[in-house]
Design an enzyme around this catalytic site. Sequence first.
Site, PDB file in Angstrom:
ATOM      1  N   CYS A   1      56.574 -15.096 -21.300  1.00  0.00           N
ATOM      2  CA  CYS A   1      57.564 -15.546 -22.285  1.00  0.00           C
ATOM      3  C   CYS A   1      58.661 -14.805 -22.017  1.00  0.00           C
ATOM      4  O   CYS A   1      59.920 -15.132 -22.413  1.00  0.00           O
ATOM      5  CB  CYS A   1      57.280 -15.633 -23.661  1.00  0.00           C
ATOM      6  SG  CYS A   1      55.698 -16.514 -24.006  1.00  0.00           S
TER       7      CYS A   1
ATOM      8  N   ASN B   1      48.579 -10.047 -25.141  1.00  0.00           N
ATOM      9  CA  ASN B   1      48.779 -10.810 -23.832  1.00  0.00           C
ATOM     10  C   ASN B   1      49.282 -10.088 -22.806  1.00  0.00           C
ATOM     11  O   ASN B   1      48.915 -10.577 -21.593  1.00  0.00           O
ATOM     12  CB  ASN B   1      49.637 -12.110 -24.140  1.00  0.00           C
ATOM     13  CG  ASN B   1      50.953 -11.639 -24.936  1.00  0.00           C
ATOM     14  OD1 ASN B   1      50.570 -11.055 -26.046  1.00  0.00           O
ATOM     15  ND2 ASN B   1      52.213 -11.628 -24.158  1.00  0.00           N
TER      16      ASN B   1
HETATM   17  N1  PLP Z   1      49.907 -15.586 -28.835  1.00  0.00           N
HETATM   18  C1  PLP Z   1      49.782 -14.997 -27.365  1.00  0.00           C
HETATM   19  C2  PLP Z   1      48.846 -13.636 -27.560  1.00  0.00           C
HETATM   20  C3  PLP Z   1      50.092 -15.651 -26.426  1.00  0.00           C
HETATM   21  O1  PLP Z   1      49.663 -15.061 -25.306  1.00  0.00           O
HETATM   22  C4  PLP Z   1      50.746 -16.790 -26.682  1.00  0.00           C
HETATM   23  C5  PLP Z   1      51.097 -17.523 -25.420  1.00  0.00           C
HETATM   24  O2  PLP Z   1      51.435 -16.909 -24.634  1.00  0.00           O
HETATM   25  C6  PLP Z   1      50.998 -17.535 -27.685  1.00  0.00           C
HETATM   26  C7  PLP Z   1      50.523 -16.772 -29.149  1.00  0.00           C
HETATM   27  C8  PLP Z   1      51.616 -18.860 -28.161  1.00  0.00           C
HETATM   28  O3  PLP Z   1      50.634 -19.748 -27.781  1.00  0.00           O
HETATM   29  P1  PLP Z   1      51.239 -21.169 -27.304  1.00  0.00           P
HETATM   30  O4  PLP Z   1      51.823 -21.194 -25.914  1.00  0.00           O
HETATM   31  O5  PLP Z   1      50.109 -22.240 -27.475  1.00  0.00           O
HETATM   32  O6  PLP Z   1      52.247 -21.619 -28.390  1.00  0.00           O
END
Ligand code: PLP
Length: 397
Positions: free
Chosen positions: A330, A154
């Site tokens: 995050c 991400n």
């Molecule tokens: N995994 C990745 C690579 C992400 O970028 C994100 C969100 O930022 C998530 C998991 C979590 O997804 P969600 O926001 O739908 O819980």
Amino acid sequence: MNDGLIYLDNNATTQVHPEVGAAMEPYLSGGLYGNPSAGYRFGKQAREAIDGARSQVAALLAVKPEEIVFTACGTESINSALHSALRCFPERRHLVIAAGEHSATEKPCEYLESRGYRVTRLALDGEGLIDLDELEAAVSADDTALVSLIWANNETGVLAPVEAAAEIVRGKGVLFHSDAVQAVGKLPLSLADSAVSMLSLSGHKLHAPKGIGALYLNQRARFEPWLLGGGQEGGRRSGTENVAGIVGLGQAAELLKNALDNEGQQQHLQKLRDRLEQALLDRVPNTLVNGHREQRLPNTSNLCFEGVDAEGLLILLDNAGICCSPGSACGTGSVKPSRVLTAMGFSPARSRSSVRFSVSMFTREEEIDRTVEAVEQAVNKLRVTLPSGGGPVARHT
Ligand code: PLP
């Protein structure tokens, strides 16, 4: 409402596509509020809508509709995959992940470590890539319950060799899960003949709303549900279904499948990302790309502006109506350097000078050009005010 806003933070979340909103409307305020588990026709209308959406999501991944389980988000899908594997194989006490996983994988693994499980984190090289030999050596046929790898990071967009990794893991008789939250909808993924046992995706990263996700569950993979209750989703995920969200996810999946089938989607994203990245590399001295230049998502550029405080840069860009992110969304508000960039061997200073730009199907060239201007101006301003003049930062910790 947000006139003039330039939104370049599409790895954090995306705009709901107008066609997705329109498809959801009957189930939100259009009167189709029946419970899909009810036996009368009013309920069956909702059930049929869910079934249609299941087929649309399955088509995007080239899998069977019954292999799709709807959840509330990517985080839930990932957590259910991890916990299912441990419950299916209670005698196994070991998990393998990559060093730069999203917190939705990293945090449950830290919790499991505190409960006595072992977690191996595969190293990232300076370009964010893992080593398949290290993976092979890490997996134990007797003790490893699950290997989980993030498909597209991400923060950097760097891709893992998921297909090859899944083959190695299947060869050892171990389940393989991928967090494909960032990859789905941006890359053509076909799981038809793949060794991937489970895969997580999230609606709000692909122009569907927040609060809806899905878990792909290969029909041969063992699975123990995480949420118990009314037995919805074939007993694999209890809880009354988010019908509108599911319909929206289905619609988004269909739109993206069409866009990916004619390659327009990837080309559009990459053209804009490259225009932004190249212009910044050309015009802003001491700018570095974080992550492999080819093996990454077409929409993501993670750049280090040496000697510049990314938080300060983001404030100046915010004032100019431009949204982008310091590494992972995050992690916003935390002063800690990015875990991903640290795992790649970069110093805290490089992390703190790095910014992630992520474009979408709605991004326009003119917005890219305005962003380049704004970044150049902001970096110049910040470098002038720096006592050091903003010289290069050390590459490795
Ligand atoms: N995994 C990745 C690579 C992400 O970028 C994100 C969100 O930022 C998530 C998991 C979590 O997804 P969600 O926001 O739908 O819980």
